[in-house]
Design an enzyme around this catalytic site. Structure first.
Site: not given
Ligand code: CP3
Length: 343
Positions: A23, A27, A36, A72, A147
């Site tokens: 990540r 954010r 965003r 994602d 999921y």
């Molecule tokens: O790591 C990076 O910089 C690459 C981008 C990346 C994202 N998601 C962007 C994202 C990666 C590698 C992921 C993988 C991902 N997504 C995982 C596996 C990694 C981990 O964290 O365990 C999982 C479980 C997800 C599912 C997911 N997507 C979650 C739990 C969330 C967070 C929700 C929240 O708002 O807290 C997301 C949204 C997400 N994916 C964001 C980002 C940067 C949050 C920012 C946004 O909403 O713009």
């Protein structure tokens, strides 16, 4: 190209310990938050030029040794026939949870070139222009299935665990189509130019070792085994996996990603010298002031003890609210403290 990241993945000597952050785009960055305001997260993932821009940002700002494709884990699910959105502060939410034979039968295997051409385009563009290696990634079958079955995030994925025990043939059908899709997806990313891939099995730490071995390992090892001929490092990561680490290695990883709950030296003892290890600073420490970061990073580097094959990372993703400057200083700290004369 600077390849200390790839060298460390292969346990070769490096001039400095490589560092990148899960990540590292997100954010905590004002530039990302500004983007965003105008675009949804999945909209960014589906627009190659935006995804590439967001991927590049932390490489330029932090000086990390690898880029991770901005996408994602839910991106490949939509073309497989799953209605899915990402809710802010919650995570992925699935419109109709997949819990029946009928629901599984409706899924179709991903065909990366046709279904997610924008991902391959972003990978091609980035691989041709970045001066650090690009990491491609996918969610692993268990975490994706979790999921799908729960319909969204869950505290302990109990419904998923119940399904695997109660309806094993349904479970295997679901794991089969997810596994086939993930393998094709990761192969396509490497063919488009990704220099390494990470299989995120984020929530698999909810399983016992026996259940992991019986219900997950075969699917994940088919994926990692199916990538072996490509010759790129295969990073296998999950959260809360202390008891699963040797099994995650056995699935075919060349690098095992470890969270902050297991001290790095203990993780390495469990894993043996045949794999590289990635981690393991607690991302919460980054919110605790620079002294705490110095102490935490020092402990991780001390536990690594300079042996070849350490990729410095956090134990999970960068938390929103992290100061970008702390990440920048942490990259410098890791590089300075691990500098080896003559490399
Ligand atoms: O790591 C990076 O910089 C690459 C981008 C990346 C994202 N998601 C962007 C994202 C990666 C590698 C992921 C993988 C991902 N997504 C995982 C596996 C990694 C981990 O964290 O365990 C999982 C479980 C997800 C599912 C997911 N997507 C979650 C739990 C969330 C967070 C929700 C929240 O708002 O807290 C997301 C949204 C997400 N994916 C964001 C980002 C940067 C949050 C920012 C946004 O909403 O713009």
């Amino acid at each position: 190209m600077e390849d200390r990241f790839l060298k460390a993945c292969r346990r070769e000597p490096v001039d400095r310990t490589p560092v990148w952050f899960m990540r590292q785009a997100g954010r905590y960055q004002p530039e990302y938050r500004a983007l965003r305001e105008r675009h949804g997260i999945l909209e960014i993932c589906r627009a190659p030029e935006l995804a590439a821009e967001v991927t590049r940002l932390p490489v330029e700002q932090l000086g990390v040794d690898a880029a991770i494709l901005f996408s994602d884990i839910v991106v490949p699910l939509a073309p497989m026939g799953v209605g899915v959105e990402i809710r802010e502060g919650v995570g992925p939410v699935v419109a109709e949870p997949v819990r029946s034979e009928r629901a599984v039968a409706r899924l179709r295997a991903l065909e990366p070139a046709e279904d997610v051409p924008f991902v391959m385009e972003a990978v091609r563009e980035l691989a041709g222009t970045l001066d650090v290696p690009l990491i491609g990634f996918s969610g692993a079958p268990f975490t994706l299935a979790a999921y799908l079955v729960e319909g969204g995030p869950s505290r302990s994925y109990a419904r998923t665990r119940a399904l695997m025990h109660g309806e094993p043939s349904l479970w295997w059908r679901l794991m089969g189509i997810l596994g086939e899709s993930v393998l094709a997806y990761l192969r396509a990313q490497v063919e488009a130019g990704a220099a390494a891939v990470q299989l995120f099995d984020s929530w698999v730490g909810n399983l016992s070792p026996d259940d992991y071995e019986a219900f997950v390992l075969p699917a994940s090892s088919r994926i990692l085994g199916g990538l072996a001929d490509l010759g790129v490092p295969l990073i296998h990561f999950g959260v809360g996996t202390g008891e699963l680490l040797p099994l995650m290695r056995d699935a075919g990883a060349t690098v095992v990603g470890v969270d902050w709950r297991v001290p790095l030296d203990r993780a390495w003892d469990r894993l043996g010298d045949g794999v590289a290890v990635q981690g393991t600073l607690d991302p919460a420490v980054l919110l605790a002031g620079w002294k705490a970061v110095e102490r935490g990073a020092g402990a991780v580097l001390g536990a690594a003890g300079g042996r070849p094959g350490h990729v410095f990372n956090l134990g999970h993703g960068v938390l929103p609210g992290t100061d970008p400057d702390v990440l920048r200083r942490l990259v410098d700290l890791v590089h300075e403290r691990t500098e080896r004369v003559g490399g």
